[in-house]
Design a protein around this motif. Structure first.
Motif: not given
Length: 210
Positions: A105-108, A154-161, A186-189
C-alpha cells in the motif's frame, strides 16, 4: 350678719362651686371610655388605610381548563463520521496450512492505522489437587490458557528496502494482550505482512485517504 350666718353662707357657696366643677365637660382622651375619632398615629392599628390606594374590582379569572404540558421529542444526535477510509476488514484463521498474508500500500494520506484482535487456540487441562477447606478432599481443577504455539504478528516494511517501520503482535515476545493497534503517521510505499499460527484474528486497516 352674725358669724354663724356667714359660716353657713360660705359653706353653701363652696358646695355650689364643687357641684359646678363636677358637671364640667372632660377633655377628649382623658377618659378611658372616650370614643372620639383618633388620628392613625394615635391608634397604631395594623389595618389603617393612609389613602394611597384606590379600591377596585378584582381582575376576572379565566374559567377554561389549564392546558397540559407539551412533550417535545429530543433531537436525534447524528453519529460522528469516521474521518478515515477503511482499506481492509477481515477475519483470518492462521494455521500451519495458512501461515502468512502480505499486502502492499502506497500511503499518500497518513496515518495508516492497523487494529487487530487475536483469539488464540485455548488449551484445557485438568489438575488434581487437594482442597484447602473442610475435609481436605481431593479435587480436580480445570485450567484453560492459550496454546504455546499460538501467535500472531503484523510487520510493516518499506517495500523497496525491506526496512521494518512498525511491528506488533501477540505471543512470541509481544505479550499476551489480544487487542492492539499500530499507528503509522508518515508517507511511504509499504509492505504489510500478517503472520500467525493457531489463532483467529480480526484485522482492520484504515488510512487518512486514498
Amino acid at each position: 350678719m352674725s358669724k354663724v350666718y356667714k359660716s353657713v353662707f360660705a359653706a353653701a357657696v363652696m358646695i355650689l362651686v364643687l357641684a359646678s366643677a363636677g358637671c364640667a365637660e372632660m377633655p377628649a382622651g382623658s377618659d378611658p371610655g372616650w370614643s372620639g375619632s383618633l388620628s392613625p398615629e394615635e391608634t397604631g392599628g395594623e389595618d389603617d388605610d393612609p389613602g394611597y390606594l384606590t379600591p377596585a374590582t378584582p381582575y376576572p379569572t379565566a374559567t377554561s381548563a389549564t392546558a397540559g404540558p407539551t412533550l417535545s421529542r429530543p433531537m436525534e444526535t447524528q453519529p460522528t463520521q469516521d474521518p478515515y477510509v477503511t482499506l481492509f476488514d477481515k477475519t483470518i484463521e492462521f494455521s500451519p496450512a495458512h501461515p502468512r498474508d502480505a499486502y502492499s500500500f502506497n500511503l499518500t494520506a497518513p496515518p495508516l492505522i492497523i487494529e487487530f484482535d487475536v483469539e488464540p487456540k485455548m488449551i484445557t487441562r485438568e489438575k488434581h489437587t487437594t482442597s484447602d477447606y473442610g475435609s481436605k478432599k481431593d479435587i480436580v481443577v480445570t485450567q484453560k490458557y492459550p496454546s504455546e504455539d499460538s501467535w500472531f504478528t503484523v510487520t510493516v516494511r518499506e517495500r523497496e528496502s525491506g526496512k521494518i517501520v512498525a511491528e506488533d503482535g501477540f505471543g512470541k515476545g509481544f505479550g499476551t494482550a489480544t487487542d492492539k493497534r499500530i499507528y503509522l503517521g508518515r508517507f511511504g510505499d509499504y509492505l504489510i505482512e500478517l503472520a500467525g499460527n493457531e489463532a483467529t484474528v480480526d484485522i482492520k486497516m484504515r488510512a487518512g485517504g486514498i
